[in-house]
Design an enzyme around this catalytic site. Sequence first.
Site, short mmCIF file in Angstrom:
data_model
loop_
_atom_site.label_atom_id
_atom_site.label_comp_id
_atom_site.label_asym_id
_atom_site.label_seq_id
_atom_site.Cartn_x
_atom_site.Cartn_y
_atom_site.Cartn_z
N GLU A 1 -5.26 -1.07 -8.44
CA GLU A 1 -4.33 -0.06 -8.96
C GLU A 1 -3.11 -0.81 -9.52
OE1 GLU A 1 -5.05 3.87 -6.15
OE2 GLU A 1 -3.84 2.25 -5.31
N HIS B 1 -2.26 -3.41 -6.64
CA HIS B 1 -2.80 -3.01 -5.33
C HIS B 1 -4.29 -3.30 -5.26
CE1 HIS B 1 -3.58 0.31 -2.17
NE2 HIS B 1 -3.19 -0.80 -1.56
N ASN C 1 -5.24 6.24 -1.83
CA ASN C 1 -4.82 6.67 -0.49
C ASN C 1 -4.39 8.12 -0.46
OD1 ASN C 1 -5.46 4.44 1.02
ND2 ASN C 1 -3.51 3.41 0.64
N SER D 1 0.83 -1.21 0.00
CA SER D 1 0.00 0.00 0.00
C SER D 1 0.86 1.25 0.00
CB SER D 1 -0.87 0.05 1.26
OG SER D 1 -1.75 -1.02 1.28
P1 NAD Z 1 -1.27 -9.38 7.40
O1 NAD Z 1 -0.44 -9.00 8.56
O2 NAD Z 1 -2.70 -9.78 7.61
O3 NAD Z 1 -0.57 -10.61 6.63
C1 NAD Z 1 0.79 -10.61 6.30
C2 NAD Z 1 1.26 -12.07 6.17
O4 NAD Z 1 2.59 -12.05 5.66
C3 NAD Z 1 1.29 -12.84 7.51
O5 NAD Z 1 0.55 -14.03 7.37
C4 NAD Z 1 2.77 -13.11 7.71
O6 NAD Z 1 3.03 -14.38 8.34
C5 NAD Z 1 3.26 -13.12 6.27
N1 NAD Z 1 4.71 -12.93 6.13
C6 NAD Z 1 5.52 -12.12 6.86
N2 NAD Z 1 6.79 -12.28 6.43
C7 NAD Z 1 6.76 -13.17 5.40
C8 NAD Z 1 7.75 -13.73 4.57
N3 NAD Z 1 9.03 -13.39 4.69
N4 NAD Z 1 7.36 -14.63 3.64
C9 NAD Z 1 6.06 -14.98 3.52
N5 NAD Z 1 5.08 -14.49 4.28
C10 NAD Z 1 5.44 -13.59 5.22
O7 NAD Z 1 -1.17 -8.19 6.37
P2 NAD Z 1 -2.22 -7.74 5.23
O8 NAD Z 1 -3.16 -6.77 5.80
O9 NAD Z 1 -2.72 -8.97 4.54
O10 NAD Z 1 -1.26 -6.92 4.25
C11 NAD Z 1 -0.41 -7.57 3.34
C12 NAD Z 1 0.06 -6.57 2.30
O11 NAD Z 1 -1.09 -6.03 1.62
C13 NAD Z 1 0.80 -5.37 2.87
O12 NAD Z 1 1.81 -5.00 1.97
C14 NAD Z 1 -0.27 -4.28 2.95
O13 NAD Z 1 0.27 -2.98 2.85
C15 NAD Z 1 -1.08 -4.61 1.73
N6 NAD Z 1 -2.49 -4.14 1.76
C16 NAD Z 1 -3.24 -4.30 2.87
C17 NAD Z 1 -4.58 -3.89 2.85
C18 NAD Z 1 -5.46 -4.06 4.06
O14 NAD Z 1 -6.52 -3.41 4.11
N7 NAD Z 1 -5.11 -4.93 5.01
C19 NAD Z 1 -5.13 -3.34 1.68
C20 NAD Z 1 -4.33 -3.23 0.53
C21 NAD Z 1 -3.00 -3.64 0.59
#
Ligand code: NAD
Length: 356
Positions: free
Chosen positions: A145, A133, A183, A112
């Site tokens: 995106e 995204h 954003n 993000s």
């Molecule tokens: P989250 O914390 O729910 O999940 C992240 C996952 O990544 C966890 O299961 C963790 O174990 C895993 N992880 C950490 N290190 C790792 C590695 N080295 N190899 C493999 N897996 C690994 O996070 P999320 O909310 O799902 O966000 C994930 C990505 O998506 C981020 O980059 C975030 O910015 C982006 N994002 C999030 C949202 C949202 O609303 N949550 C929306 C759009 C984008």
Amino acid sequence: MTKDIQTVGVVGAGTMGAGIAQLLVQHDIEVHLYDVSESVLTLGEERVLKGLERAERPGAFNLMRKTTRMDALETCDLVIEAASEDLAVKLEVFRKLDTLMEPTRPIATNTSSLPIARIAAATENPQRVVGMHFFNPAPIMRLVEVVRSEFTSDATVATIEALAESLEKTAVRCKDTPGFIVNRVARPFYLQSMRLVERGAGTPADIDRVMREAGFKMGALELVDLIGLDVNFATSTQIYQALGSPDRLKPTALQAMLVAKGYLGRKKSGGFYAYGENPPGTINPVLEDLVPEMGSHPMKPHDVLKTVIDAVVQEARVAVSEEVASRESVDTAMRLGMGWPKGPFEWEKTISRDAS
Ligand code: NAD
């Protein structure tokens, strides 16, 4: 169209990884879901299965594979990374994927806030690195995106756009700049609503009511309470600083004070509103101390709406002038990514017509 994309690797089995995996299998694409431990993967798979059951497609779970070994992604046609939002984690993941996968295969990140070029530069093949995204929940939100860095190739963008289309998403192209489109252009929606409270134009309920009556599903202040004041403040601060600290995007003192006092929104102690036993719409009593002038210079609803929309339009114009995206893409992104009834440039036309 995406006949060449039959198997996709998804890195990270959290909120977004599980949502993206669900979306892919629902569209008949085999998924290899990778995360660091079996227990995390099991939870991720449970989320996928629940999502598929809700979507009445439980049979698609047959296309799910899980793995704690990254080399299982070697033969995937494409990988989407949705690991934790931590640059060091992403750099490590991209370095490894880059050595593992054939150079023609795209690797997308769902980040993000991290620069795509920074992640791409960690690889030997930065032309195949791109932002894809998704919005939460990924199976439902229609916007993607597609973020192109200075290194991303046309072929990589074309593959990601074709995939988005086959997933029934609307892809908008966007330059690799802080906050991408949604954003960034949403910042003034939050900030200007808070500034109106600070300057006595109304209570949070007054400001939110105007926005709801104009067709927004939620006013900015109730939305910030839902997101978490701390999370929203961190995003605002990060985008403000990354864009060179322009005054128009300066985070508000009111939000900083609320966060410092531990008022984080619905999840903790209330935010602009009080929760628990209080009737819906009760203003957090601490605001009376923080803004003694609250509501003492009331503004007409049309002026409140115009003040917020004007600031959003201004940011949208700056973004377009910086070639972040086209006017049409900005409108589409804000409608689909934020659920707004109109995009900024569509609002601009309506508001000036109302005023004339
Ligand atoms: P989250 O914390 O729910 O999940 C992240 C996952 O990544 C966890 O299961 C963790 O174990 C895993 N992880 C950490 N290190 C790792 C590695 N080295 N190899 C493999 N897996 C690994 O996070 P999320 O909310 O799902 O966000 C994930 C990505 O998506 C981020 O980059 C975030 O910015 C982006 N994002 C999030 C949202 C949202 O609303 N949550 C929306 C759009 C984008």
